[in-house]
Design a protein around this motif. Structure first.
Motif, mmCIF file in Angstrom:
data_model
loop_
_atom_site.group_PDB
_atom_site.id
_atom_site.type_symbol
_atom_site.label_atom_id
_atom_site.label_comp_id
_atom_site.label_asym_id
_atom_site.label_seq_id
_atom_site.Cartn_x
_atom_site.Cartn_y
_atom_site.Cartn_z
ATOM 1 N N LEU A 73 0.825 -1.211 0.000
ATOM 2 C CA LEU A 73 0.000 0.000 0.000
ATOM 3 C C LEU A 73 0.858 1.259 0.000
ATOM 4 C CD1 LEU A 73 -2.812 -0.987 2.520
ATOM 5 C CD2 LEU A 73 -2.928 -0.905 0.030
ATOM 6 N N VAL A 74 1.985 1.215 0.689
ATOM 7 C CA VAL A 74 2.886 2.370 0.711
ATOM 8 C C VAL A 74 3.420 2.631 -0.699
ATOM 9 C CG1 VAL A 74 5.103 3.225 1.580
ATOM 10 C CG2 VAL A 74 3.525 2.058 3.137
ATOM 11 N N ILE A 75 3.811 1.585 -1.382
ATOM 12 C CA ILE A 75 4.354 1.726 -2.741
ATOM 13 C C ILE A 75 3.281 2.271 -3.679
ATOM 14 C CG2 ILE A 75 5.216 0.413 -4.723
ATOM 15 C CD1 ILE A 75 6.674 -1.371 -2.596
ATOM 16 N N VAL A 76 2.060 1.752 -3.579
ATOM 17 C CA VAL A 76 0.963 2.225 -4.424
ATOM 18 C C VAL A 76 0.677 3.703 -4.133
ATOM 19 C CG1 VAL A 76 -1.523 2.012 -4.855
ATOM 20 C CG2 VAL A 76 -0.075 -0.029 -4.777
ATOM 21 N N ALA A 77 0.663 4.074 -2.846
ATOM 22 C CA ALA A 77 0.382 5.472 -2.477
ATOM 23 C C ALA A 77 1.460 6.401 -3.014
ATOM 24 C CB ALA A 77 0.278 5.591 -0.957
ATOM 25 N N VAL A 78 2.716 6.000 -2.916
ATOM 26 C CA VAL A 78 3.817 6.831 -3.436
ATOM 27 C C VAL A 78 3.712 6.945 -4.951
ATOM 28 C CG1 VAL A 78 6.325 6.937 -3.733
ATOM 29 C CG2 VAL A 78 5.357 6.384 -1.492
ATOM 30 N N ALA A 79 3.437 5.828 -5.618
ATOM 31 C CA ALA A 79 3.297 5.856 -7.083
ATOM 32 C C ALA A 79 2.131 6.757 -7.478
ATOM 33 C CB ALA A 79 3.090 4.442 -7.613
ATOM 34 N N PHE A 80 1.033 6.686 -6.746
ATOM 35 C CA PHE A 80 -0.124 7.533 -7.047
ATOM 36 C C PHE A 80 0.240 9.005 -6.880
ATOM 37 C CE2 PHE A 80 -3.966 9.821 -5.770
ATOM 38 C CZ PHE A 80 -4.777 9.546 -6.861
ATOM 39 N N ASP A 81 0.982 9.315 -5.802
ATOM 40 C CA ASP A 81 1.403 10.706 -5.584
ATOM 41 C C ASP A 81 2.306 11.193 -6.706
ATOM 42 O OD1 ASP A 81 -0.038 10.905 -3.275
ATOM 43 O OD2 ASP A 81 1.659 10.580 -1.925
ATOM 44 N N ILE A 82 3.185 10.344 -7.193
ATOM 45 C CA ILE A 82 4.089 10.732 -8.279
ATOM 46 C C ILE A 82 3.283 11.009 -9.555
ATOM 47 C CG2 ILE A 82 5.917 9.890 -9.816
ATOM 48 C CD1 ILE A 82 7.084 8.462 -7.319
ATOM 49 N N VAL A 83 2.331 10.131 -9.854
ATOM 50 C CA VAL A 83 1.486 10.324 -11.042
ATOM 51 C C VAL A 83 0.678 11.610 -10.896
ATOM 52 C CG1 VAL A 83 -0.496 9.408 -12.325
ATOM 53 C CG2 VAL A 83 1.381 7.889 -11.652
ATOM 54 N N ALA A 84 0.117 11.848 -9.712
ATOM 55 C CA ALA A 84 -0.677 13.058 -9.483
ATOM 56 C C ALA A 84 0.179 14.303 -9.663
ATOM 57 C CB ALA A 84 -1.296 13.019 -8.086
ATOM 58 N N LEU A 85 1.404 14.268 -9.165
ATOM 59 C CA LEU A 85 2.303 15.413 -9.338
ATOM 60 C C LEU A 85 2.630 15.636 -10.809
ATOM 61 C CD1 LEU A 85 4.784 14.958 -6.358
ATOM 62 C CD2 LEU A 85 3.196 16.842 -6.711
ATOM 63 N N CYS A 86 2.855 14.574 -11.545
ATOM 64 C CA CYS A 86 3.164 14.707 -12.974
ATOM 65 C C CYS A 86 1.976 15.295 -13.736
ATOM 66 C CB CYS A 86 3.540 13.350 -13.565
ATOM 67 S SG CYS A 86 5.133 12.748 -12.981
ATOM 68 N N VAL A 87 0.767 14.822 -13.409
ATOM 69 C CA VAL A 87 -0.430 15.341 -14.075
ATOM 70 C C VAL A 87 -0.606 16.820 -13.735
ATOM 71 C CG1 VAL A 87 -2.966 15.199 -14.134
ATOM 72 C CG2 VAL A 87 -1.570 13.108 -14.250
ATOM 73 N N ALA A 88 -0.434 17.180 -12.478
ATOM 74 C CA ALA A 88 -0.578 18.581 -12.063
ATOM 75 C C ALA A 88 0.455 19.447 -12.763
ATOM 76 C CB ALA A 88 -0.431 18.701 -10.547
ATOM 77 N N TYR A 89 1.685 18.984 -12.836
ATOM 78 C CA TYR A 89 2.729 19.742 -13.514
ATOM 79 C C TYR A 89 2.378 19.924 -14.994
ATOM 80 C CZ TYR A 89 7.216 20.959 -15.571
ATOM 81 O OH TYR A 89 8.202 21.577 -16.274
ATOM 82 N N TYR A 90 1.926 18.848 -15.634
ATOM 83 C CA TYR A 90 1.570 18.918 -17.051
ATOM 84 C C TYR A 90 0.442 19.918 -17.269
ATOM 85 C CZ TYR A 90 -0.413 17.630 -21.531
ATOM 86 O OH TYR A 90 -0.923 17.676 -22.798
ATOM 87 N N LEU A 91 -0.592 19.852 -16.418
ATOM 88 C CA LEU A 91 -1.735 20.759 -16.595
ATOM 89 C C LEU A 91 -1.324 22.207 -16.371
ATOM 90 C CD1 LEU A 91 -4.576 18.703 -14.896
ATOM 91 C CD2 LEU A 91 -4.205 19.055 -17.348
ATOM 92 N N ILE A 92 -0.497 22.445 -15.363
ATOM 93 C CA ILE A 92 -0.030 23.815 -15.105
ATOM 94 C C ILE A 92 0.850 24.293 -16.257
ATOM 95 C CG2 ILE A 92 1.437 25.215 -13.590
ATOM 96 C CD1 ILE A 92 0.410 23.442 -11.269
ATOM 97 N N TYR A 93 1.795 23.444 -16.673
ATOM 98 C CA TYR A 93 2.695 23.812 -17.769
ATOM 99 C C TYR A 93 1.904 24.052 -19.049
ATOM 100 C CZ TYR A 93 6.484 23.460 -21.143
ATOM 101 O OH TYR A 93 7.365 23.708 -22.160
ATOM 102 N N ARG A 94 0.929 23.179 -19.342
ATOM 103 C CA ARG A 94 0.106 23.322 -20.547
ATOM 104 C C ARG A 94 -0.717 24.607 -20.472
ATOM 105 N NH1 ARG A 94 -4.583 19.200 -21.603
ATOM 106 N NH2 ARG A 94 -5.900 20.775 -22.501
ATOM 107 N N GLY A 95 -1.246 24.907 -19.277
ATOM 108 C CA GLY A 95 -2.024 26.137 -19.100
ATOM 109 C C GLY A 95 -1.163 27.360 -19.331
ATOM 110 N N MET A 96 0.084 27.294 -18.897
ATOM 111 C CA MET A 96 0.988 28.441 -19.080
ATOM 112 C C MET A 96 1.323 28.605 -20.567
ATOM 113 S SD MET A 96 3.542 27.880 -15.877
ATOM 114 C CE MET A 96 4.276 29.482 -15.726
ATOM 115 N N ARG A 97 1.469 27.507 -21.268
ATOM 116 C CA ARG A 97 1.826 27.584 -22.686
ATOM 117 C C ARG A 97 0.676 28.154 -23.530
ATOM 118 N NH1 ARG A 97 6.147 24.550 -25.252
ATOM 119 N NH2 ARG A 97 4.648 24.425 -26.937
#
Length: 100
Positions: A73-97
């Motif tokens: 569960l710890v590994i899944v939670a960390v992986a989920f957090d990493i994916v969420a951060l990547c999606v947030a970064y992409y959406l913010i970066y895309r919005g800025m572009r």
């Protein structure tokens, strides 16, 4: 373990004797002996016995064990957090572009 006295008889006459007070000896407990192992659900118990008077016994509880960490569960939670951060970064970066 209790205070006492020791009497010394006279070598020449039974009418004379010498008495000395003896200080109480402290307890001399041995190693702790586990009577019941602790588990995640229940405390355990252990005891130790005085070497000078085996009617003197100390008993203490052994704390419950910590539950095991669910590493999957710890590994899944960390992986989920990493994916969420990547999606947030992409959406913010895309919005800025799009603004540029």
């Amino acid at each position: 373990t209790d205070e006492g006295e020791k009497t010394f008889p006279c070598a020449h006459t039974s009418d004379h004797k010498k008495t000395e007070s003896l200080a109480a000896l402290r307890h001399d407990y041995g190693e702790w002996i586990v009577d019941k192992e602790a588990t995640v659900e229940e405390e355990g118990e252990e005891h130790r016995v005085c070497s000078r008077d085996d009617t003197h016994i100390e008993i203490r509880a052994i704390p419950k064990l910590d539950p095991p960490i669910p590493w999957a569960l710890v590994i899944v939670a960390v992986a989920f957090d990493i994916v969420a951060l990547c999606v947030a970064y992409y959406l913010i970066y895309r919005g800025m572009r799009k603004k540029n």
